[in-house]
Design a protein around this motif. Structure first.
Motif, PDB file in Angstrom:
ATOM      1  N   GLY A 131       0.800  -1.216   0.000  1.00 51.38           N
ATOM      2  CA  GLY A 131       0.000   0.000   0.000  1.00 51.38           C
ATOM      3  C   GLY A 131       0.834   1.267   0.000  1.00 51.38           C
ATOM      4  N   GLY A 132       2.131   1.130  -0.146  1.00 50.25           N
ATOM      5  CA  GLY A 132       3.000   2.301  -0.126  1.00 50.25           C
ATOM      6  C   GLY A 132       3.315   2.731   1.298  1.00 50.25           C
ATOM      7  N   ARG A 133       4.377   3.485   1.468  1.00 48.10           N
ATOM      8  CA  ARG A 133       4.787   3.978   2.785  1.00 48.10           C
ATOM      9  C   ARG A 133       4.864   2.862   3.827  1.00 48.10           C
ATOM     10  N   ARG A 134       5.450   1.751   3.433  1.00 48.85           N
ATOM     11  CA  ARG A 134       5.635   0.591   4.320  1.00 48.85           C
ATOM     12  C   ARG A 134       4.329   0.023   4.853  1.00 48.85           C
ATOM     13  N   LYS A 135       3.241   0.260   4.124  1.00 50.50           N
ATOM     14  CA  LYS A 135       1.941  -0.234   4.541  1.00 50.50           C
ATOM     15  C   LYS A 135       1.557  -1.431   3.673  1.00 50.50           C
ATOM     16  N   THR A 136       1.076  -2.490   4.300  1.00 47.90           N
ATOM     17  CA  THR A 136       0.628  -3.657   3.565  1.00 47.90           C
ATOM     18  C   THR A 136      -0.874  -3.806   3.752  1.00 47.90           C
ATOM     19  N   ILE A 137      -1.576  -4.021   2.647  1.00 49.49           N
ATOM     20  CA  ILE A 137      -3.024  -4.179   2.683  1.00 49.49           C
ATOM     21  C   ILE A 137      -3.328  -5.664   2.488  1.00 49.49           C
ATOM     22  N   VAL A 138      -4.087  -6.241   3.404  1.00 48.18           N
ATOM     23  CA  VAL A 138      -4.482  -7.635   3.274  1.00 48.18           C
ATOM     24  C   VAL A 138      -5.993  -7.682   3.111  1.00 48.18           C
ATOM     25  N   ARG A 139      -6.431  -8.332   2.033  1.00 48.42           N
ATOM     26  CA  ARG A 139      -7.859  -8.440   1.754  1.00 48.42           C
ATOM     27  C   ARG A 139      -8.156  -9.868   1.337  1.00 48.42           C
ATOM     28  N   SER A 140      -9.409 -10.270   1.446  1.00 48.62           N
ATOM     29  CA  SER A 140      -9.774 -11.588   0.936  1.00 48.62           C
ATOM     30  C   SER A 140     -11.043 -11.460   0.111  1.00 48.62           C
TER      31      SER A 140
END
Length: 83
Positions: free
Chosen positions: A25-34
């Motif tokens: 997700g940018g800026r060391r952000k991780t997006i987890v979705r299902s």
């Protein structure tokens, strides 16, 4: 390392299956979705996300995102990492 065509073909065979997406997700952000893999197109694939407060959301990613590991896919019916 897989090619974009191999990734596309592999995903086409798994339409309708549940998966978990881990996206940068940018800026060391991780997006987890299902959600469920719903469609594939020449350069992108579409995932119908799980219902969240009665609103369906669709997201699309390119096969290149999978190739470069910007997006990681994990199908929930198996334990191996699929790309």
């Amino acid at each position: 390392m897989k090619t974009i065509m191999e990734i596309k073909k592999g995903l086409e065979e798994r339409i309708g299956e549940r998966l978990k997406i881990k996206a940068n997700g940018g800026r060391r952000k991780t997006i987890v979705r299902s959600g469920v893999l719903s469609e594939t197109y020449p350069s992108v694939f579409v995932v119908e996300l799980d219902q969240d407060e009665h609103s369906y959301e669709r997201v699309s990613y390119s096969y290149a995102d999978v190739l470069t590991e910007t997006v990681e896919l994990k199908f929930l019916d198996d334990q191996s990492k699929s790309s």
